[in-house]
Design a protein around this motif. Structure first.
Motif, PDB file in Angstrom:
ATOM      1  N   VAL A 191       0.964  -1.026  -0.088  1.00  0.00           N
ATOM      2  CA  VAL A 191       0.038  -0.282  -0.109  1.00  0.00           C
ATOM      3  C   VAL A 191       0.747   1.261   0.029  1.00  0.00           C
ATOM      4  CG1 VAL A 191      -1.709   1.310   1.314  1.00  0.00           C
ATOM      5  CG2 VAL A 191      -1.934  -1.077   0.978  1.00  0.00           C
ATOM      6  N   ALA A 192       1.788   1.317   0.683  1.00  0.00           N
ATOM      7  CA  ALA A 192       2.755   2.451   0.727  1.00  0.00           C
ATOM      8  C   ALA A 192       3.735   2.651  -0.520  1.00  0.00           C
ATOM      9  CB  ALA A 192       3.991   2.237   2.038  1.00  0.00           C
ATOM     10  N   ALA A 193       3.172   3.617  -1.395  1.00  0.00           N
ATOM     11  CA  ALA A 193       4.051   3.689  -2.519  1.00  0.00           C
ATOM     12  C   ALA A 193       5.269   4.556  -2.187  1.00  0.00           C
ATOM     13  CB  ALA A 193       3.148   4.633  -3.443  1.00  0.00           C
ATOM     14  N   SER A 194       5.295   5.304  -1.328  1.00  0.00           N
ATOM     15  CA  SER A 194       6.422   5.999  -0.787  1.00  0.00           C
ATOM     16  C   SER A 194       6.510   6.608   0.568  1.00  0.00           C
ATOM     17  CB  SER A 194       6.713   7.053  -1.903  1.00  0.00           C
ATOM     18  OG  SER A 194       6.012   8.215  -1.689  1.00  0.00           O
ATOM     19  N   ARG A 195       7.377   6.777   1.169  1.00  0.00           N
ATOM     20  CA  ARG A 195       7.515   7.512   2.555  1.00  0.00           C
ATOM     21  C   ARG A 195       8.408   8.645   2.575  1.00  0.00           C
ATOM     22  NH1 ARG A 195       6.397   2.078   4.623  1.00  0.00           N
ATOM     23  NH2 ARG A 195       4.534   2.224   5.647  1.00  0.00           N
TER      24      ARG A 195
END
Length: 94
Positions: free
Chosen positions: A75-79
Motif C-alpha cells: 500500500v505504501a507507494a513512498s514515504r
C-alpha cells in the motif's frame, strides 16, 4: 528518544488500501499503546497518511515501518521521513 515524522503516500489501488487499512490501524493502535506512535491519521483527501513516532533510533523506526501492513501488502507507494525536534506541546501519550 528521538521523534520522527512519517508521511506515507498510498498506492493508486484503492481496493488494496481499503482491504489493508483495518490491519494497518490495528498495528498502529498497538504502537500507540506501547508509546512508539504519538499521533497518526490520513490526510483529509486520503492520498496519504501522517504519523509521529518516538523510538530509540532510525533503525527501530525502519523495523517498525517494515512490519507495517501498508509495507508488507504494497500500500505504501513512498514515504517521507524526517527526524523532528519537538520544541512545544505534546503528542499523544508518548
Amino acid at each position: 528518544m528521538p521523534w520522527f515524522t512519517v508521511e506515507t503516500t498510498y498506492t493508486a489501488d484503492r481496493e488494496l488500501l481499503a482491504a489493508t487499512r483495518p490491519r494497518h490501524r490495528e498495528y498502529l493502535g498497538r504502537l500507540v499503546e506501547q508509546g512508539s506512535v504519538g499521533a497518526a491519521g490520513p490526510w483529509a483527501d486520503d492520498s496519504a497518511g501522517f504519523a509521529i513516532y518516538q523510538v530509540e533510533d532510525r533503525a527501530e523506526l525502519d523495523r517498525l515501518l517494515e512490519e507495517d501492513p501498508y509495507t508488507t501488502e504494497g500500500v505504501a507507494a513512498s514515504r517521507t521521513i524526517h527526524e523532528w525536534k519537538l520544541v512545544f506541546g505534546s503528542v499523544g501519550s508518548a
